[in-house]
Design an enzyme around this catalytic site. Sequence first.
Site, mmCIF file in Angstrom:
data_model
loop_
_atom_site.group_PDB
_atom_site.id
_atom_site.type_symbol
_atom_site.label_atom_id
_atom_site.label_comp_id
_atom_site.label_asym_id
_atom_site.label_seq_id
_atom_site.Cartn_x
_atom_site.Cartn_y
_atom_site.Cartn_z
ATOM 1 N N SER A 152 -31.228 6.144 -5.801
ATOM 2 C CA SER A 152 -32.148 7.053 -6.481
ATOM 3 C C SER A 152 -32.948 7.862 -5.458
ATOM 4 O O SER A 152 -32.375 8.589 -4.653
ATOM 5 C CB SER A 152 -33.042 6.256 -7.432
ATOM 6 O OG SER A 152 -33.752 7.102 -8.303
ATOM 7 N N ASP A 245 -26.822 9.538 -16.957
ATOM 8 C CA ASP A 245 -27.953 9.724 -16.059
ATOM 9 C C ASP A 245 -28.141 11.225 -15.849
ATOM 10 O O ASP A 245 -27.166 11.939 -15.584
ATOM 11 C CB ASP A 245 -27.628 9.031 -14.720
ATOM 12 C CG ASP A 245 -28.749 9.079 -13.697
ATOM 13 O OD1 ASP A 245 -29.744 9.795 -13.912
ATOM 14 O OD2 ASP A 245 -28.623 8.407 -12.660
ATOM 15 N N HIS A 275 -28.917 4.892 -14.996
ATOM 16 C CA HIS A 275 -29.748 4.864 -13.798
ATOM 17 C C HIS A 275 -30.394 3.484 -13.648
ATOM 18 O O HIS A 275 -30.855 2.886 -14.614
ATOM 19 C CB HIS A 275 -30.833 5.938 -13.915
ATOM 20 C CG HIS A 275 -31.475 6.271 -12.607
ATOM 21 N ND1 HIS A 275 -30.900 7.136 -11.710
ATOM 22 C CD2 HIS A 275 -32.622 5.840 -12.038
ATOM 23 C CE1 HIS A 275 -31.686 7.241 -10.645
ATOM 24 N NE2 HIS A 275 -32.729 6.456 -10.807
#
Length: 302
Positions: A152, A245, A275
């Site tokens: 991320s 996502d 995610h």
Amino acid sequence: MTATDYEILIDAPTWAFIDATNRWYPPETASFTVAQQRAVYDRMCAAFRQPRPAGVQVVDRALGGVPCRVYEAGPSRATVLYFHGGGFVVGGLDSHDDVCAELCAATGLRLVSADYRLAPEHPHPAAFDDACAATRAAAAEFGGPVLVMGDSAGGSLAASVAHALRGRLALRGVVLIYPALGGDRSRGSYLTHAQAPMLTTADVEAYAALRHGGAEPLADPRADALRDTDFSGLPPVVIFAAECDPLADDGPDYAARIAAAGGTARCVTEPGLVHGYLRARHSVPRAADSFARIIAALAALA
């Protein structure tokens, strides 16, 4: 993307993971104060945290002035810098401790998790500066091949570090897990998965505003690797994107730009995953399979 579509795309074990996550970290958490967000996130990570594998030795120490946690499972042929996710706002050494320990145990590689400074107290480029400093210091300290990886926001940092240090430090490879790379939010997955479980496009924008204290830089590869104009000279890159996502298109777009510049990059888009699925690697078969692929890619690059 409608809820009905997600009922088709996402399987039952993944829904169970989503529901468990929401019990700890509800969708409205992005509207909480930063202190509240951090407290909720830390409790969630603690709830999912797995014991470290036997044989992994862990030491907390500073590298390049950055607090780090070093994981070793015996003599290592390479060092991996790991940058944790959390929107540049939450997370730290404990939030991804089990992930790093398992990567170390599975590959035999030395892992260095960097506790970079967080926004909004430390706006961009503080996190980037810390990531670069820790990478340079680890390379000098340990020698041998060096790789960078992250999930991320940490994936964003790993990519930006690779861009900044090319020609200065011989990185062996880059592994990015559902990375935020600065894609165009007016198209693609930012629209089709704007309301995805676990992360929405509005969440992405809220965290970006906190990171930058307002307006985002439009041409700063230290913030977003896709903002660069030069994708040549990078080490091999392997990207793992989650299908469900808003960030899903960032990985393929980034890989395509590297390939167009003559580099080596590939992106695996994991079907039906969301995610944050690293925390589901022990409960969701699809996530377990992806984690095995992440381990194999890291070992192959090293």
